[in-house]
Enzyme design. Structure first.
Site, mmCIF file in Angstrom:
data_model
loop_
_atom_site.group_PDB
_atom_site.id
_atom_site.type_symbol
_atom_site.label_atom_id
_atom_site.label_comp_id
_atom_site.label_asym_id
_atom_site.label_seq_id
_atom_site.Cartn_x
_atom_site.Cartn_y
_atom_site.Cartn_z
ATOM 1 N N CYS A 1 0.864 -1.180 0.000
ATOM 2 C CA CYS A 1 0.000 0.000 0.000
ATOM 3 C C CYS A 1 0.904 1.235 0.000
ATOM 4 O O CYS A 1 1.509 1.563 1.028
ATOM 5 C CB CYS A 1 -0.917 -0.013 1.222
ATOM 6 S SG CYS A 1 -2.084 1.354 1.248
ATOM 7 N N HIS B 1 -1.160 -4.887 -10.569
ATOM 8 C CA HIS B 1 -1.832 -3.791 -11.271
ATOM 9 C C HIS B 1 -1.899 -4.080 -12.769
ATOM 10 O O HIS B 1 -0.994 -4.713 -13.318
ATOM 11 C CB HIS B 1 -1.063 -2.477 -11.079
ATOM 12 C CG HIS B 1 -1.178 -1.900 -9.697
ATOM 13 N ND1 HIS B 1 -2.108 -0.953 -9.357
ATOM 14 C CD2 HIS B 1 -0.491 -2.191 -8.553
ATOM 15 C CE1 HIS B 1 -1.971 -0.650 -8.077
ATOM 16 N NE2 HIS B 1 -1.011 -1.394 -7.555
ATOM 17 N N GLU C 1 -9.532 0.208 -7.267
ATOM 18 C CA GLU C 1 -8.667 -0.601 -6.422
ATOM 19 C C GLU C 1 -9.281 -1.962 -6.096
ATOM 20 O O GLU C 1 -10.459 -2.052 -5.716
ATOM 21 C CB GLU C 1 -8.379 0.126 -5.100
ATOM 22 C CG GLU C 1 -7.414 1.265 -5.230
ATOM 23 C CD GLU C 1 -6.757 1.598 -3.907
ATOM 24 O OE1 GLU C 1 -6.609 0.697 -3.069
ATOM 25 O OE2 GLU C 1 -6.403 2.780 -3.719
ATOM 26 N N CYS D 1 -4.144 6.327 -5.481
ATOM 27 C CA CYS D 1 -3.575 5.002 -5.224
ATOM 28 C C CYS D 1 -2.067 5.096 -5.453
ATOM 29 O O CYS D 1 -1.623 5.323 -6.593
ATOM 30 C CB CYS D 1 -4.193 3.946 -6.142
ATOM 31 S SG CYS D 1 -3.566 2.277 -5.836
ATOM 32 N N GLY E 1 -0.730 2.318 -7.524
ATOM 33 C CA GLY E 1 -1.270 2.521 -8.877
ATOM 34 C C GLY E 1 -0.475 3.580 -9.622
ATOM 35 O O GLY E 1 -0.157 3.435 -10.815
HETATM 36 N N1 LIG Z 1 -6.097 -2.039 -3.218
HETATM 37 C C1 LIG Z 1 -4.676 -2.401 -3.215
HETATM 38 C C2 LIG Z 1 -4.063 -2.126 -1.849
HETATM 39 C C3 LIG Z 1 -4.038 -0.684 -1.475
HETATM 40 C C4 LIG Z 1 -3.357 0.173 -2.489
HETATM 41 C C5 LIG Z 1 -3.213 1.579 -1.903
HETATM 42 N N2 LIG Z 1 -4.404 2.362 -2.012
HETATM 43 C C6 LIG Z 1 -1.991 2.314 -2.418
HETATM 44 O O1 LIG Z 1 -1.904 3.522 -2.146
HETATM 45 O O2 LIG Z 1 -1.101 1.678 -3.009
HETATM 46 C C7 LIG Z 1 -4.549 -3.890 -3.494
HETATM 47 O O3 LIG Z 1 -5.533 -4.624 -3.282
HETATM 48 O O4 LIG Z 1 -3.447 -4.302 -3.904
#
Ligand SMILES: N[C@@H](CCC[C@H](N)C(=O)O)C(=O)O
Length: 266
Positions: free
Chosen positions: A73, A149, A197, A206, A209
């Site tokens: 994260c 991703h 996400e 993100c 992301g």
């Molecule tokens: N939803 C992501 C985990 C969280 C990502 C986060 N918001 C970030 O800032 O990187 C997943 O399920 O991999």
């Protein structure tokens, strides 16, 4: 028994952070989901639990809004560095290094992996099912920056109905562990990004992301590093070259701290 928590965010991607090093916290998917609930709990995109580590300053565990525990994260990494002063974080997606720099925080995520395990390098997109707004898709890349991703470069990210197609791509059989879905456009050398996400849906920003999208653009020579990534919650600066870790620079905001009786959710 009450537990102290901190409410923080990185560009509006918000977190509840519990420090399990100073108080006993037995986290489960059900408890994470309950705490993340914006009506019945505290409310957050991700629940973060800090634990002792033998290989880093602190171990950071991450649960999405749906209660799924995940590998990494980015925005929360900056928040934990700002909150604790830790310089290394152990995550199941690898070691994250970080430090506070002036008004912001700089973290280095592990070097990216393109097409890994059973994940295809390029998402086998059935473009026939995409609305016209997605335009003539350039090479949609799947990559891991600790978490998975897929990145689509589109003519204009603002007109993409991501809440419609995001879930079906997130759950596509091509991605056995599901995946975070990024749609990005390029304007004046910068990246403009929206992310659906995995496990949390549309968020204001993100971090991983932004890293994955910047890497996909740099490796395809669509932008040069460092690159600014603009999201609805604000912008991050990403620096990367092939073979290196991914540097992300941006803010981390402490909103409030509080106490909560976890037993009420049992
Ligand atoms: N939803 C992501 C985990 C969280 C990502 C986060 N918001 C970030 O800032 O990187 C997943 O399920 O991999």
């Amino acid at each position: 028994m009450t537990r102290q928590f901190h409410k923080m965010h990185g560009l509006g991607n918000d977190f509840v952070i519990l420090d399990g090093r100073t108080q006993a916290v037995a986290m489960t998917a059900e408890l994470a989901r309950a705490l993340a609930d914006r009506q019945l709990g505290i409310g957050c995109d991700q629940l973060i639990l800090l634990e002792p580590s033998t290989i880093a300053d602190v171990k950071m565990r991450i649960w999405n809004h749906d209660g799924g525990e995940v590998e990494s994260c980015g925005n929360a990494s900056r928040c934990v560095v700002a909150l604790t002063g830790a310089e290394t974080l152990e995550t199941s997606g690898g070691i994250v290094a970080g430090s506070s720099k002036g008004s912001g925080v700089e973290v280095d995520l592990p070097a990216p992996r393109f097409g890994w395990d059973d994940i295809p390098l390029s998402y086998p997109m059935d473009t026939a099912r995409l609305p016209m707004a997605w335009g003539p898709l350039t090479h949609p890349l799947a990559l891991s920056v600790g978490n998975p991703h897929v990145v689509f470069f589109v003519p204009d990210e603002r007109i993409i109905e991501l809440d419609e197609l995001g879930p079906s791509i997130e759950h596509d059989p091509a991605f056995p562990d599901r995946i975070n879905v990024n749609v990005a456009a390029l304007r004046e050398g910068d990246i403009y990004l929206r992310t659906w996400e995995r496990g949390s849906g549309l968020t204001l920003a993100c971090g991983t992301g932004a890293c994955a999208t910047a890497v996909a653009a740099i490796v395809q020579k669509m932008v040069t590093s460092p690159v600014r990534v603009h999201m609805r919650g604000g912008e991050l600066t990403i620096t990367w070259a092939p073979g290196e870790t991914i540097r992300m620079q941006g803010p981390a905001t402490h909103v409030f701290k509080g106490e909560i009786e976890l037993e009420q959710f049992a």
